[in-house]
Design an enzyme around this catalytic site. Structure first.
Site, PDB file in Angstrom:
ATOM      1  N   GLN A  46     -52.968  42.632  12.686  1.00  0.00           N
ATOM      2  CA  GLN A  46     -51.996  42.986  11.647  1.00  0.00           C
ATOM      3  C   GLN A  46     -51.171  44.161  12.138  1.00  0.00           C
ATOM      4  O   GLN A  46     -51.694  45.080  12.771  1.00  0.00           O
ATOM      5  CB  GLN A  46     -52.764  43.364  10.375  1.00  0.00           C
ATOM      6  CG  GLN A  46     -51.941  43.406   9.124  1.00  0.00           C
ATOM      7  CD  GLN A  46     -52.852  43.471   7.891  1.00  0.00           C
ATOM      8  OE1 GLN A  46     -53.698  42.615   7.679  1.00  0.00           O
ATOM      9  NE2 GLN A  46     -52.662  44.493   7.099  1.00  0.00           N
ATOM     10  N   ASN A  48     -48.389  46.863  10.514  1.00  0.00           N
ATOM     11  CA  ASN A  48     -47.762  47.348   9.286  1.00  0.00           C
ATOM     12  C   ASN A  48     -46.728  48.414   9.617  1.00  0.00           C
ATOM     13  O   ASN A  48     -46.830  49.095  10.637  1.00  0.00           O
ATOM     14  CB  ASN A  48     -48.808  47.918   8.326  1.00  0.00           C
ATOM     15  CG  ASN A  48     -49.786  46.867   7.855  1.00  0.00           C
ATOM     16  OD1 ASN A  48     -49.420  45.719   7.657  1.00  0.00           O
ATOM     17  ND2 ASN A  48     -51.036  47.238   7.695  1.00  0.00           N
ATOM     18  N   ARG A  59     -49.926  60.442   2.682  1.00  0.00           N
ATOM     19  CA  ARG A  59     -50.543  59.119   2.533  1.00  0.00           C
ATOM     20  C   ARG A  59     -51.932  59.231   3.149  1.00  0.00           C
ATOM     21  O   ARG A  59     -52.075  59.624   4.293  1.00  0.00           O
ATOM     22  CB  ARG A  59     -49.742  58.050   3.272  1.00  0.00           C
ATOM     23  CG  ARG A  59     -48.391  57.750   2.667  1.00  0.00           C
ATOM     24  CD  ARG A  59     -47.718  56.621   3.460  1.00  0.00           C
ATOM     25  NE  ARG A  59     -46.373  56.387   3.011  1.00  0.00           N
ATOM     26  CZ  ARG A  59     -46.022  55.436   2.146  1.00  0.00           C
ATOM     27  NH1 ARG A  59     -46.940  54.650   1.632  1.00  0.00           N
ATOM     28  NH2 ARG A  59     -44.764  55.289   1.797  1.00  0.00           N
ATOM     29  N   LYS A  72     -57.350  51.359  14.543  1.00  0.00           N
ATOM     30  CA  LYS A  72     -55.918  51.484  14.253  1.00  0.00           C
ATOM     31  C   LYS A  72     -55.242  52.182  15.426  1.00  0.00           C
ATOM     32  O   LYS A  72     -55.854  53.009  16.107  1.00  0.00           O
ATOM     33  CB  LYS A  72     -55.662  52.358  13.014  1.00  0.00           C
ATOM     34  CG  LYS A  72     -56.059  51.767  11.705  1.00  0.00           C
ATOM     35  CD  LYS A  72     -55.677  52.728  10.578  1.00  0.00           C
ATOM     36  CE  LYS A  72     -56.175  52.274   9.237  1.00  0.00           C
ATOM     37  NZ  LYS A  72     -55.857  53.270   8.186  1.00  0.00           N
ATOM     38  N   TYR A 132     -48.254  50.713  12.341  1.00  0.00           N
ATOM     39  CA  TYR A 132     -49.712  50.719  12.415  1.00  0.00           C
ATOM     40  C   TYR A 132     -50.184  49.376  12.969  1.00  0.00           C
ATOM     41  O   TYR A 132     -49.907  48.338  12.375  1.00  0.00           O
ATOM     42  CB  TYR A 132     -50.359  50.801  11.034  1.00  0.00           C
ATOM     43  CG  TYR A 132     -49.950  51.887  10.106  1.00  0.00           C
ATOM     44  CD1 TYR A 132     -50.856  52.876   9.761  1.00  0.00           C
ATOM     45  CD2 TYR A 132     -48.696  51.905   9.497  1.00  0.00           C
ATOM     46  CE1 TYR A 132     -50.519  53.863   8.849  1.00  0.00           C
ATOM     47  CE2 TYR A 132     -48.350  52.882   8.595  1.00  0.00           C
ATOM     48  CZ  TYR A 132     -49.272  53.870   8.281  1.00  0.00           C
ATOM     49  OH  TYR A 132     -48.927  54.837   7.383  1.00  0.00           O
ATOM     50  N   GLU A 143     -61.649  48.637   0.832  1.00  0.00           N
ATOM     51  CA  GLU A 143     -60.981  49.879   1.191  1.00  0.00           C
ATOM     52  C   GLU A 143     -61.684  51.073   0.548  1.00  0.00           C
ATOM     53  O   GLU A 143     -62.275  50.972  -0.518  1.00  0.00           O
ATOM     54  CB  GLU A 143     -59.504  49.857   0.809  1.00  0.00           C
ATOM     55  CG  GLU A 143     -59.225  49.937  -0.693  1.00  0.00           C
ATOM     56  CD  GLU A 143     -59.086  48.573  -1.366  1.00  0.00           C
ATOM     57  OE1 GLU A 143     -59.730  47.606  -0.930  1.00  0.00           O
ATOM     58  OE2 GLU A 143     -58.358  48.494  -2.344  1.00  0.00           O
TER      59      GLU A 143
END
Length: 181
Positions: A46, A48, A59, A72, A132, A143
């Site tokens: 993924q 982002n 954040r 990540k 990301y 999460e």
């Protein structure tokens, strides 16, 4: 690319080797063979992109619980941020320690964040954008988060906080019962 070890085991600041000419510059930001040298063998599943409009906004601090822990890699492509990671790995010698590094479009640094870490950032300029890479898919219900001002972590953010989401502001502070992920 050069991988610079941080004080937190298995995390790296990555510098880019740019090739420059009259048109600008070019850099490789990922090479499977080069990442194998630091033990990275996961697939990026993924990608982002975030935009943060206001200087001082935060954040984070986000992570995913097992079995969805993720590696990540983040890079700031517009503006500048103070990027923070916290080691949440159960039994780690650097458990609950954190580091912060400035990532900016100008310095072209990237941060490699291993599984079992929380991640977040504060915008140092208006109009910040981050990319990301994730080794796991976002999985609702898995999460987790740590409050950005948790006294057990004691992050010194460089600017006064101007904005934080309701969700991020509601993360509970860590207790003595937290043993890691």
């Amino acid at each position: 690319m050069k991988f610079l070890s941080t004080p937190l085991k298995d995390s790296y600041i990555i510098t880019l080797d740019t090739i420059q000419d009259s048109r600008g510059w070019f850099a490789r930001v990922y090479c499977k063979d080069e990442f194998k040298q630091i033990g990275h063998d996961k697939e990026w599943v993924q990608l982002n992109h975030s935009f943060t409009s206001a200087k001082g906004a935060i954040r984070g601090m986000h992570f995913q619980y097992p079995p969805f822990r993720e590696v990540k890699m983040v890079r700031c492509i517009a503006g500048a941020v103070y990027d923070v990671i916290i080691d949440l790995r159960e039994g780690s010698p650097t458990f609950l320690q954190h580091i912060g590094v400035e990532l900016s479009a100008a310095n072209k640094l990237m941060l490699y964040i291993p599984e079992g870490f929380a991640h977040g950032f504060q915008a140092l300029t208006n109009d910040c954008e981050l990319l990301y890479h994730h080794s796991e898919y976002y999985t609702p219900g898995s999460e987790g988060g740590i409050k950005y001002d948790d006294p057990k972590i004691n992050i010194t953010w460089p600017l006064p906080v101007t904005d934080i989401s309701e969700r991020d502001n509601k993360h509970a502070e860590l207790t003595e019962n937290f043993k890691g992920i």
